[in-house]
Scaffold this motif. Structure first.
Motif, PDB file in Angstrom:
ATOM      1  N   MET A  22       0.826  -1.205   0.000  1.00 15.14           N
ATOM      2  CA  MET A  22       0.000   0.000   0.000  1.00 15.14           C
ATOM      3  C   MET A  22       0.862   1.257   0.000  1.00 15.14           C
ATOM      4  N   ALA A  23       1.930   1.243   0.805  1.00 15.74           N
ATOM      5  CA  ALA A  23       2.822   2.401   0.827  1.00 15.74           C
ATOM      6  C   ALA A  23       3.503   2.598  -0.529  1.00 15.74           C
ATOM      7  N   SER A  24       3.877   1.509  -1.179  1.00 13.85           N
ATOM      8  CA  SER A  24       4.512   1.603  -2.496  1.00 13.85           C
ATOM      9  C   SER A  24       3.569   2.222  -3.522  1.00 13.85           C
ATOM     10  N   LEU A  25       2.296   1.875  -3.449  1.00 17.01           N
ATOM     11  CA  LEU A  25       1.319   2.474  -4.356  1.00 17.01           C
ATOM     12  C   LEU A  25       1.182   3.969  -4.108  1.00 17.01           C
ATOM     13  N   GLY A  26       1.288   4.383  -2.839  1.00 14.27           N
ATOM     14  CA  GLY A  26       1.236   5.805  -2.526  1.00 14.27           C
ATOM     15  C   GLY A  26       2.422   6.567  -3.081  1.00 14.27           C
ATOM     16  N   PHE A  27       3.587   5.918  -3.156  1.00 10.16           N
ATOM     17  CA  PHE A  27       4.778   6.571  -3.694  1.00 10.16           C
ATOM     18  C   PHE A  27       4.600   6.970  -5.154  1.00 10.16           C
ATOM     19  N   VAL A  28       3.850   6.175  -5.914  1.00  9.12           N
ATOM     20  CA  VAL A  28       3.695   6.439  -7.359  1.00  9.12           C
ATOM     21  C   VAL A  28       2.296   6.978  -7.679  1.00  9.12           C
ATOM     22  N   TYR A  29       1.573   7.426  -6.662  1.00  8.74           N
ATOM     23  CA  TYR A  29       0.299   8.127  -6.831  1.00  8.74           C
ATOM     24  C   TYR A  29      -0.797   7.279  -7.468  1.00  8.74           C
ATOM     25  N   VAL A  30      -0.779   5.971  -7.265  1.00  7.15           N
ATOM     26  CA  VAL A  30      -1.890   5.140  -7.724  1.00  7.15           C
ATOM     27  C   VAL A  30      -2.590   4.472  -6.540  1.00  7.15           C
ATOM     28  N   GLY A  31      -2.208   4.857  -5.333  1.00 10.40           N
ATOM     29  CA  GLY A  31      -2.821   4.307  -4.136  1.00 10.40           C
ATOM     30  C   GLY A  31      -3.996   5.162  -3.686  1.00 10.40           C
ATOM     31  N   ILE A  32      -4.202   5.211  -2.382  1.00 15.18           N
ATOM     32  CA  ILE A  32      -5.276   6.026  -1.825  1.00 15.18           C
ATOM     33  C   ILE A  32      -5.013   7.493  -2.135  1.00 15.18           C
ATOM     34  N   PRO A  45      -5.751  11.786  -2.035  1.00 15.86           N
ATOM     35  CA  PRO A  45      -6.180  12.846  -1.113  1.00 15.86           C
ATOM     36  C   PRO A  45      -7.671  13.120  -1.277  1.00 15.86           C
ATOM     37  N   PRO A  46      -8.350  13.565  -0.229  1.00 13.53           N
ATOM     38  CA  PRO A  46      -7.804  13.988   1.073  1.00 13.53           C
ATOM     39  C   PRO A  46      -7.606  12.860   2.087  1.00 13.53           C
ATOM     40  N   ASP A  47      -7.861  11.620   1.710  1.00 11.39           N
ATOM     41  CA  ASP A  47      -7.631  10.518   2.641  1.00 11.39           C
ATOM     42  C   ASP A  47      -6.142  10.398   2.942  1.00 11.39           C
ATOM     43  N   SER A  48      -5.833   9.948   4.150  1.00  6.03           N
ATOM     44  CA  SER A  48      -4.443   9.835   4.588  1.00  6.03           C
ATOM     45  C   SER A  48      -3.942   8.417   4.360  1.00  6.03           C
ATOM     46  N   GLU A  49      -2.711   8.321   3.863  1.00 11.39           N
ATOM     47  CA  GLU A  49      -2.045   7.036   3.665  1.00 11.39           C
ATOM     48  C   GLU A  49      -0.554   7.265   3.846  1.00 11.39           C
ATOM     49  N   LEU A  50       0.139   6.319   4.478  1.00 10.27           N
ATOM     50  CA  LEU A  50       1.519   6.545   4.894  1.00 10.27           C
ATOM     51  C   LEU A  50       2.443   6.843   3.717  1.00 10.27           C
ATOM     52  N   GLY A  51       2.369   6.066   2.641  1.00  8.07           N
ATOM     53  CA  GLY A  51       3.220   6.307   1.488  1.00  8.07           C
ATOM     54  C   GLY A  51       2.958   7.655   0.853  1.00  8.07           C
ATOM     55  N   GLN A  52       1.698   8.001   0.727  1.00  6.13           N
ATOM     56  CA  GLN A  52       1.333   9.298   0.167  1.00  6.13           C
ATOM     57  C   GLN A  52       1.830  10.436   1.054  1.00  6.13           C
ATOM     58  N   MET A  53       1.730  10.274   2.378  1.00  8.19           N
ATOM     59  CA  MET A  53       2.191  11.305   3.306  1.00  8.19           C
ATOM     60  C   MET A  53       3.699  11.513   3.192  1.00  8.19           C
ATOM     61  N   ILE A  54       4.448  10.425   3.027  1.00 12.30           N
ATOM     62  CA  ILE A  54       5.905  10.538   2.897  1.00 12.30           C
ATOM     63  C   ILE A  54       6.267  11.357   1.664  1.00 12.30           C
ATOM     64  N   VAL A  55       5.591  11.101   0.545  1.00 17.60           N
ATOM     65  CA  VAL A  55       5.860  11.839  -0.689  1.00 17.60           C
ATOM     66  C   VAL A  55       5.492  13.311  -0.530  1.00 17.60           C
ATOM     67  N   GLU A  56       4.349  13.587   0.099  1.00 21.03           N
ATOM     68  CA  GLU A  56       3.902  14.964   0.258  1.00 21.03           C
ATOM     69  C   GLU A  56       4.823  15.767   1.173  1.00 21.03           C
ATOM     70  N   LEU A  57       5.336  15.129   2.224  1.00 21.03           N
ATOM     71  CA  LEU A  57       6.124  15.849   3.226  1.00 21.03           C
ATOM     72  C   LEU A  57       7.616  15.881   2.917  1.00 21.03           C
ATOM     73  N   PHE A  58       8.054  15.134   1.919  1.00 18.33           N
ATOM     74  CA  PHE A  58       9.492  15.085   1.620  1.00 18.33           C
ATOM     75  C   PHE A  58      10.073  16.457   1.273  1.00 18.33           C
ATOM     76  N   PRO A  59       9.377  17.322   0.523  1.00 18.37           N
ATOM     77  CA  PRO A  59       9.973  18.638   0.217  1.00 18.37           C
ATOM     78  C   PRO A  59      10.236  19.503   1.451  1.00 18.37           C
ATOM     79  N   TYR A  60       9.651  19.154   2.584  1.00 16.05           N
ATOM     80  CA  TYR A  60       9.798  19.975   3.791  1.00 16.05           C
ATOM     81  C   TYR A  60      10.712  19.314   4.821  1.00 16.05           C
ATOM     82  N   TYR A  61      11.546  18.370   4.375  1.00 12.59           N
ATOM     83  CA  TYR A  61      12.371  17.623   5.320  1.00 12.59           C
ATOM     84  C   TYR A  61      13.395  18.502   6.021  1.00 12.59           C
TER      85      TYR A  61
END
Length: 282
Positions: free
Chosen positions: A225-235, A237-253
């Motif tokens: 599921m997290a892998s799918l979020g990395f390539v934007y074919v998973g859950i 927005p606006p639903d929360s998913e761990l992989g998607q959150m990692i991608v969204e927050l990476f620019p603010y590391y």
């Protein structure tokens, strides 16, 4: 003379307690994994009650660090990280549970049937399994999920279709060896039915490897599921998913590293908990 068994009748009368003690807590790694998983479940429930709406935005307070009001801070849109992390946790745990239940029951049932009856049943199932094994599991899940991006049901079906194969292969192999054993042949000669033979001879042998595979399968489902979020074919927005959150927050590391660390740590702890629960007794 009284023996230890006569002094502890309660243990003999509690098969559920005995089963849990022999499977989940028989080894320290399993106890640690179970405790860690319970902590994550608690976090998901606490965030549900106290985190508020995970989609509620406050742009004026974006990237706010953790405080007494917002325990895990606010993300780049001013959304509560506690609410979003807890929602992502519930989503991942729900998916892992559903995938494990469906794939283990389906795969184990078909494996026992193929190993027990053999002949055309085994031949047909072997062809289907070989077809599924020809394509790597992650690639199959990505292709399946890309057809309907953001669909939880699609992700669940895709992961289950990948994972049932391993349960099938193990249960089929063990059943084939057990059916030819003297114990089962004697039971058949004595007139015991297939249900009795499965419960008393086949399932006790299948139980340990099935539970171990279920723990690893739950961890793999979370990673899928997290892998799918990395390539934007998973859950989506606006639903929360761990992989998607990692991608969204990476620019603010660099300016808010605590935000990126939260989904990463939660994902790592969840996978670690399942892997520890898969530990064998020693």
């Amino acid at each position: 003379m009284l023996n230890s068994q006569s002094l502890s009748p309660a243990k003999a009368q509690n098969p559920i307690v005995t089963f849990l003690a022999s499977t989940l807590f028989a080894h320290r790694s399993r106890a640690l994994g179970t405790g860690l998983l319970l902590c994550l479940v608690t976090l998901s429930l606490v965030g549900w009650w106290l985190g508020g709406d995970p989609a509620n935005q406050d742009l004026a307070s974006a990237l706010m660090p953790p405080s007494a009001e917002h325990w895990l801070g606010l993300d780049h849109y001013g959304r509560s990280m506690l609410a979003r992390v807890s929602e992502a946790l519930r989503l991942s745990l729900s998916l892992a549970l559903l995938c494990v239940i469906s794939s283990s029951v389906f795969g184990c049932l078909l494996g026992v049937l193929a190993g027990w009856y053999g002949r055309w049943v085994d031949s047909v199932m072997s062809v289907i399994v070989n077809i599924l094994l020809a394509l790597p599991g992650l690639v199959f899940v990505l292709l399946f999920a890309a057809m309907l991006p953001g669909s939880f049901a699609t992700i669940y079906i895709a992961i289950s279709l990948v994972q049932w194969v391993e349960y099938f292969r193990v249960s089929r192999s063990l059943t084939q060896s057990l059916v030819a054993s003297p114990e089962i042949q004697n039971a058949q000669l004595l007139g015991f039915g297939r249900g009795y033979i499965f419960i008393h001879h086949i399932w006790p042998t299948l139980r340990a490897p099935m539970l171990t595979m279920a723990a690893f399968g739950a961890a793999n489902a979370v990673l899928y599921m997290a892998s799918l979020g990395f390539v934007y074919v998973g859950i989506q927005p606006p639903d929360s998913e761990l992989g998607q959150m990692i991608v969204e927050l990476f620019p603010y590391y660099s300016e808010a590293p605590w935000l990126l660390a939260q989904p990463l740590v939660v994902l790592a702890l969840m996978v670690l908990a399942f892997h520890l629960m898969a530990g064998e007794k020693r």
